[in-house]
Every structure is written in C-alpha cells, then in structure tokens.
Write an enzyme that holds these catalytic residues in place. Structure first.
Site, PDB file in Angstrom:
ATOM      1  N   LYS A 193       9.865  -1.558   7.187  1.00 36.65           N
ATOM      2  CA  LYS A 193       9.910  -0.106   6.905  1.00 36.65           C
ATOM      3  C   LYS A 193      11.362   0.368   6.820  1.00 36.65           C
ATOM      4  CE  LYS A 193       5.634   1.033   6.543  1.00 36.65           C
ATOM      5  NZ  LYS A 193       4.640   0.693   7.532  1.00 36.65           N
TER       6      LYS A 193
ATOM      7  N   LYS B 285      -5.774 -10.807  -5.298  1.00 37.66           N
ATOM      8  CA  LYS B 285      -6.928 -10.111  -4.746  1.00 37.66           C
ATOM      9  C   LYS B 285      -6.968  -8.639  -5.137  1.00 37.66           C
ATOM     10  CE  LYS B 285      -5.681  -8.528  -0.199  1.00 37.66           C
ATOM     11  NZ  LYS B 285      -6.088  -8.478   1.186  1.00 37.66           N
TER      12      LYS B 285
ATOM     13  N   LYS C 107      -5.452  -1.699  -3.677  1.00 38.43           N
ATOM     14  CA  LYS C 107      -5.249  -0.352  -4.203  1.00 38.43           C
ATOM     15  C   LYS C 107      -3.965  -0.273  -5.026  1.00 38.43           C
ATOM     16  CE  LYS C 107      -6.389   2.980  -1.415  1.00 38.43           C
ATOM     17  NZ  LYS C 107      -6.212   3.976  -0.363  1.00 38.43           N
TER      18      LYS C 107
HETATM   19  P1  AMP Z   1      -5.999  -2.234   2.973  1.00 31.54           P
HETATM   20  O1  AMP Z   1      -6.302  -0.772   3.072  1.00 31.54           O
HETATM   21  O2  AMP Z   1      -5.706  -2.710   1.601  1.00 31.54           O
HETATM   22  O3  AMP Z   1      -4.978  -2.662   3.988  1.00 31.54           O
HETATM   23  O4  AMP Z   1      -7.334  -3.018   3.384  1.00 31.54           O
HETATM   24  C1  AMP Z   1      -7.999  -2.791   4.591  1.00 31.54           C
HETATM   25  C2  AMP Z   1      -8.834  -4.004   4.910  1.00 31.54           C
HETATM   26  O5  AMP Z   1      -9.784  -4.237   3.860  1.00 31.54           O
HETATM   27  C3  AMP Z   1      -8.049  -5.316   5.027  1.00 31.54           C
HETATM   28  O6  AMP Z   1      -7.569  -5.515   6.312  1.00 31.54           O
HETATM   29  C4  AMP Z   1      -9.065  -6.358   4.639  1.00 31.54           C
HETATM   30  O7  AMP Z   1      -9.870  -6.688   5.747  1.00 31.54           O
HETATM   31  C5  AMP Z   1      -9.941  -5.632   3.635  1.00 31.54           C
HETATM   32  N1  AMP Z   1      -9.585  -5.950   2.238  1.00 31.54           N
HETATM   33  C6  AMP Z   1      -8.729  -5.288   1.442  1.00 31.54           C
HETATM   34  N2  AMP Z   1      -8.683  -5.834   0.205  1.00 31.54           N
HETATM   35  C7  AMP Z   1      -9.534  -6.891   0.224  1.00 31.54           C
HETATM   36  C8  AMP Z   1      -9.955  -7.869  -0.733  1.00 31.54           C
HETATM   37  N3  AMP Z   1      -9.508  -7.860  -1.976  1.00 31.54           N
HETATM   38  N4  AMP Z   1     -10.840  -8.805  -0.344  1.00 31.54           N
HETATM   39  C9  AMP Z   1     -11.322  -8.820   0.910  1.00 31.54           C
HETATM   40  N5  AMP Z   1     -10.983  -7.935   1.853  1.00 31.54           N
HETATM   41  C10 AMP Z   1     -10.111  -6.969   1.527  1.00 31.54           C
END
Ligand code: AMP
Length: 330
Positions: free
Chosen positions: A112, A195, A198
C-alpha cells in the site's frame, strides 16, 4: 460445541460468479455445520476515504448480494462491523500489544505504501490489528482466508499468544485457516487466460441480466477449433469447459467433451448452453438482490438483529479482556 468460523467481507459489492462459486457457496454450506459469523468490514474500508454516500451504498449492495445468495441471518450471525462498538474498544486495547515494527513489515502495508504513497494513514498500518480484533473478539477457531490474508491471520495468532503470555492466561484461542480443501474451485475469466476478477473486467456478475450474460459468454475467447483433438486443449477453451463443469449437468459436459474429441464441436452451441446454465443459477439470485435492495425495512431488521447477536458475543470477550487487564469500577 460447534466450532466458530468467522469471515470478513470486503465492503465492495458487485460479486461475480468467481466469488460465488469460489467462496460464497462454501460459506452457505458452512452455515449448517459451524457457528458462523459473517461481517461487512466497513471500518476497514475507511482507509481509502470513501465519500459518505458511496460508503453506505457499498455496505447495502454487499449485504443484499450475500443475503440474496443464501447467507441466512437465522443460521449465522451476519453483521456490519461498525454496528458493534466493542470492536473499536478492543481495537484500542489491542494496539497496546502490537508493535510498529511488525506492522511496518507486513507485506500488504508495504504494498500500500508503494502504491499510495500520499495516503499512508495510521489505519492502514494498524489494519492487521483491526483484523485480529474482528477474529479474537468472537474467539473464532477458524477463518477462511485467501493467500493474501495469510500473513494477517498469522499476526492474529501472534497477538492472541502475546496477550495470553503477557497476562499468563489461556484466554484467546489461536485462530487457524479454514481449509475448504477439494471444495475450492477457481473460476477462470472469459478473456482466455487467468481467473475471473473484478479488476480484470472478464467476469459475469450476479446482477447481470439475461441479455448481458449471453452477450458476455458469446464474446468469450476460444480458438479456431480442435485442429487435432488429441493435442492438449488451448487455455481459452479449457477455461470454457471449466466453467461448464461448474454450472452444467454432467451429461451436458460429457456431450460437449465428446463433440470436442470427435472434432465436431461448435463453440457457438456450447456457449449458448453455457450462458443458459449460468443464467439458471444467477437470474434467481439477481431477482432476490433487486428485491432486497428495494426493501430497506428488511435490511434494517437484518442489521439490527445481527448487531444484537454479535454484540452479545463481543461484549463477553471484551469484559473478559478488561478484567484480565485490571479495569475495575470503584
Ligand atoms: P476478491 O473480492 O476478488 O478479493 O474475492 C473475494 C474472494 O472470492 C476470494 O478470496 C476468493 O475466495 C473468491 N474468488 C474471487 N475470484 C475468484 C475466482 N475467479 N475463482 C474462485 N474464487 C474466486
């Protein structure tokens, strides 16, 4: 006694199907086997100085999305972090046994500082202290964490141990990482590699309508067709099969695998099927999201009910800590 599992939720909404199949679906199942606490980490989000309107809107969006997906306020304790003032009080106390040196060495803090050198606030430095407070205040045994949060969880263990040693008590259990094991799926994006995420802009969101889902899936990257079906599948096509395996029936998957192997696959047909099967799962959730978002009275009830349950648990821990530390009335 069922084990206590606690999971924090970032207060940024717009969940995609990666979040749903990768994390949320496991949380929903977990509600039947563990004593679950889910909270929206709105205090944590203040390190980025959100404007008040968005700050509130984000909490509402996230809450509606999680409830619509199946988190159940009757089965679990679902609450907003800031509605439990005991968290802020314990956080003040916890800061007394957290050291600046160890906080400065945290990888997420260093990152950060590198990325946002003009906003290195103290909240950012003590982010792991607040996270440890969230966990320890409910004496959680297990915490589902992603790779990026492992170091924070380790610090929570250090703080728990340090308090127990400092006061010669066995007060805080050391929280362990919750491992979903084989249940953990990685949902790939629609852009051919990596993967779904967002920031990658390659996702299908729970709030996408039918037309949007179809448009996104039909535009997903593939290849020019199986030139040699015995050769390894290209990554973009493998990714589409992975999503198909997650959302479709086994029969449908086998049908397209056969088509691929025989060299007669038409990606357009497969994508159409894939979009339909995604919609079967996401459209009912989308409808519930919209319904819940339009029902402030229900959201208010959920938040108040969650706060009540979370405060009951938090105030017990806080009282214990204060007694151990020597706080007394006259
Ligand atoms: P994020 O808000 O992107 O940090 O995602 C929150 C949680 O969602 C992560 O800690 C993962 O457990 C799950 N997650 C996010 N993207 C994926 C993905 N493409 N495939 C599987 N799990 C995901």
């Amino acid at each position: 006694m069922k084990e206590i599992v606690l999971s924090g939720i970032r207060s940024t909404g717009n969940l995609h199907i990666g979040n749903y199949f990768g994390a949320l679906r496991n949380f929903i199942r977990m509600q039947d086997t563990s004593n679950c606490f889910f909270f929206i980490a709105d205090l944590h989000s203040l390190t980025t100085h959100p404007d008040p309107e968005n700050f509130h809107k984000n909490v509402k969006t996230v809450l509606a999305e999680y409830l619509a997906s199946g988190l159940d306020p009757e089965k679990s304790v679902i609450f907003v972090q800031s509605t439990v003032p005991e968290v802020s009080e314990l956080y003040t106390l916890m800061n007394m046994w957290s050291y600046v040196g160890e906080l400065e060495r945290t990888s997420s803090f260093k990152e950060k500082v590198r990325k946002h050198p003009n906003n290195v606030n103290a909240g950012l430095l003590t982010y792991p202290v607040l996270m440890a407070t969230d966990i320890l205040i409910h004496k959680a045994h297990k915490v589902p964490v992603g790779k990026d949060q492992e170091q924070h969880l380790e610090m929570s263990r250090v703080f728990a141990r340090r308090f127990n040693n400092m006061y010669n008590v066995e007060f805080f259990p050391e929280p362990a990482a919750y491992n979903f094991g084989t249940d953990l799926v990685k949902v790939p994006g629609l852009d051919g590699s990596g993967k779904m995420g967002k920031s990658e802009g390659n996702g299908i969101y729970l709030t996408d309508d039918e037309k949007t889902v179809h448009r996104k899936v039909m535009r997903a990257v593939t290849d020019s067709g199986p030139v040699n079906p015995d050769a390894p599948m290209s990554e973009p096509v493998q990714n589409l099969f992975t999503i198909l395996q997650i959302v479709s029936d086994g029969e449908v998957v086998r049908f397209y695998e056969e088509k691929y192997k025989s060299g007669g696959i038409r990606y357009g047909d497969m994508k159409k099927q894939l979009a339909e099967d995604i919609c079967k799962i996401t459209l009912p959730i989308r409808e519930r999201i919209l319904e819940i978002q339009g029902n402030d009275k229900y959201l208010d009830e959920v938040v108040k009910y969650g706060a009540e349950k979370a405060r009951a648990s938090a105030s017990k821990t806080l009282a214990g800590v204060k007694e151990i530390m020597g706080f007394k009335w006259f």
